[in-house]
Design an enzyme around this catalytic site. Structure first.
Site, PDB file in Angstrom:
ATOM      1  N   THR A 129       0.774  -1.315  -0.066  1.00 34.36           N
ATOM      2  CA  THR A 129      -0.014  -0.087  -0.102  1.00 34.36           C
ATOM      3  C   THR A 129       0.774   1.298   0.106  1.00 34.36           C
ATOM      4  O   THR A 129       0.229   2.351   0.299  1.00 34.36           O
ATOM      5  CB  THR A 129      -0.850   0.063   1.199  1.00 34.36           C
ATOM      6  OG1 THR A 129      -0.213  -0.253   2.345  1.00 34.36           O
ATOM      7  CG2 THR A 129      -1.959  -1.262   1.117  1.00 34.36           C
ATOM      8  N   UNK A 130       1.874   1.269  -0.393  1.00 37.27           N
ATOM      9  CA  UNK A 130       2.980   2.306  -0.447  1.00 37.27           C
ATOM     10  C   UNK A 130       3.330   2.754  -1.962  1.00 37.27           C
ATOM     11  O   UNK A 130       4.031   1.915  -2.445  1.00 37.27           O
ATOM     12  CB  UNK A 130       4.363   2.128   0.425  1.00 37.27           C
TER      13      UNK A 130
END
Length: 266
Positions: A129-130
């Site tokens: 999720t980065u």
């Protein structure tokens, strides 16, 4: 100097960059809002998705904690590499190589178990999720393919940077992942497998997940993403704090500087 004085000094050092990050998030939200309004006025179907602000109270806490992690990190350039406890994650692309045979999927191991006495170990920290991390995964894959004859590679999956039930980011591209906060080690390993399904890595790259106490994240001051190079159990290269100072091009330059083109081609 007492602990209170040290904490105060670190806080004063963090404040300017913290506020600059807050300004960036405010500007980012403003641009996205203007874009959203423009699409609404044009009655575009692409406006049906939820608009998520980045400058939120939870976002501010995450940014502040990321600077604290960086300030108090154990890792130092030229010093011993922290031998953090991690959990092995099987790479679908890996065959029966020596590392896979020694470490079973889900087994507890240590970061330096993957280090060789004669070869540098490139360690890449991040999560699905980065976005800055996932955008650089194709470049990381290329590094593995080009330099695996002279270096070893390890991806360490850490705590989610932007979990869907936390400080989430807008899902506006094929790189977006919907992953919730990890409740246990199984969740973290499952998230790592989800990442590998989308971004396959060469078999020469080993994959592990940080423990739920986040000991690798804390020791290396990662927070969002970071890359470093371990050589003879020392930190030979220490990348900057992500996302703005996360730079795989510096890793490439280090490898090119320390190994001849002939060795790479071999």
């Amino acid at each position: 100097m007492g602990l209170l004085s040290v904490d105060l000094l670190i806080t004063l050092q963090i404040l300017p960059v913290f506020f600059s990050n807050c300004l960036f998030l405010a500007l980012y939200d403003s641009v996205i809002l203007l874009k959203h309004v423009a699409l609404l006025l044009s009655r575009s179907k692409s406006t049906r998705g939820e608009w998520r602000r980045m400058l939120t109270s939870e976002g501010l806490r995450c940014v502040w904690n990321s600077f604290l992690l960086d300030a108090y990190k154990q890792v130092k350039l030229g010093e011993d590499a922290p031998n953090s406890s991690v959990v092995h994650v099987s790479n679908p692309e890996s065959g029966n190589n020596y590392a896979s045979e020694k470490t079973a999927d889900g087994a507890e191991c240590h970061l330096l178990d993957f280090a060789s006495a004669e070869r540098p170990l490139v360690v890449n920290f991040g999560s699905a999720t980065u976005p800055p991390f996932t955008r650089q995964l194709p470049a990381f894959r290329q590094l593995v393919e080009e330099f695996s004859s002279v270096a070893d590679f390890l991806l360490v999956y850490i705590d989610e940077a932007h979990p869907s039930d936390g400080w989430a980011v807008p899902g506006d591209s094929s790189l977006s992942f919907e992953v919730k906060k990890h409740r246990n080690q199984e969740d973290r390993c499952a998230a790592a497998h989800q990442l590998l399904e989308r971004f396959s890595l060469p078999p020469q790259c080993q994959v592990v997940a940080d423990r739920m106490d986040n000991n690798a994240n804390v020791a290396y001051g990662v927070a969002f993403e970071r890359v470093c190079i371990v050589q003879r159990r020392k930190i030979a290269y220490l990348g900057g704090k992500g996302p703005f100072s996360y730079n795989l091009q510096e890793v490439r330059s280090w490898l090119e500087k320390n190994f001849s083109k002939r060795u790479i081609l071999d």
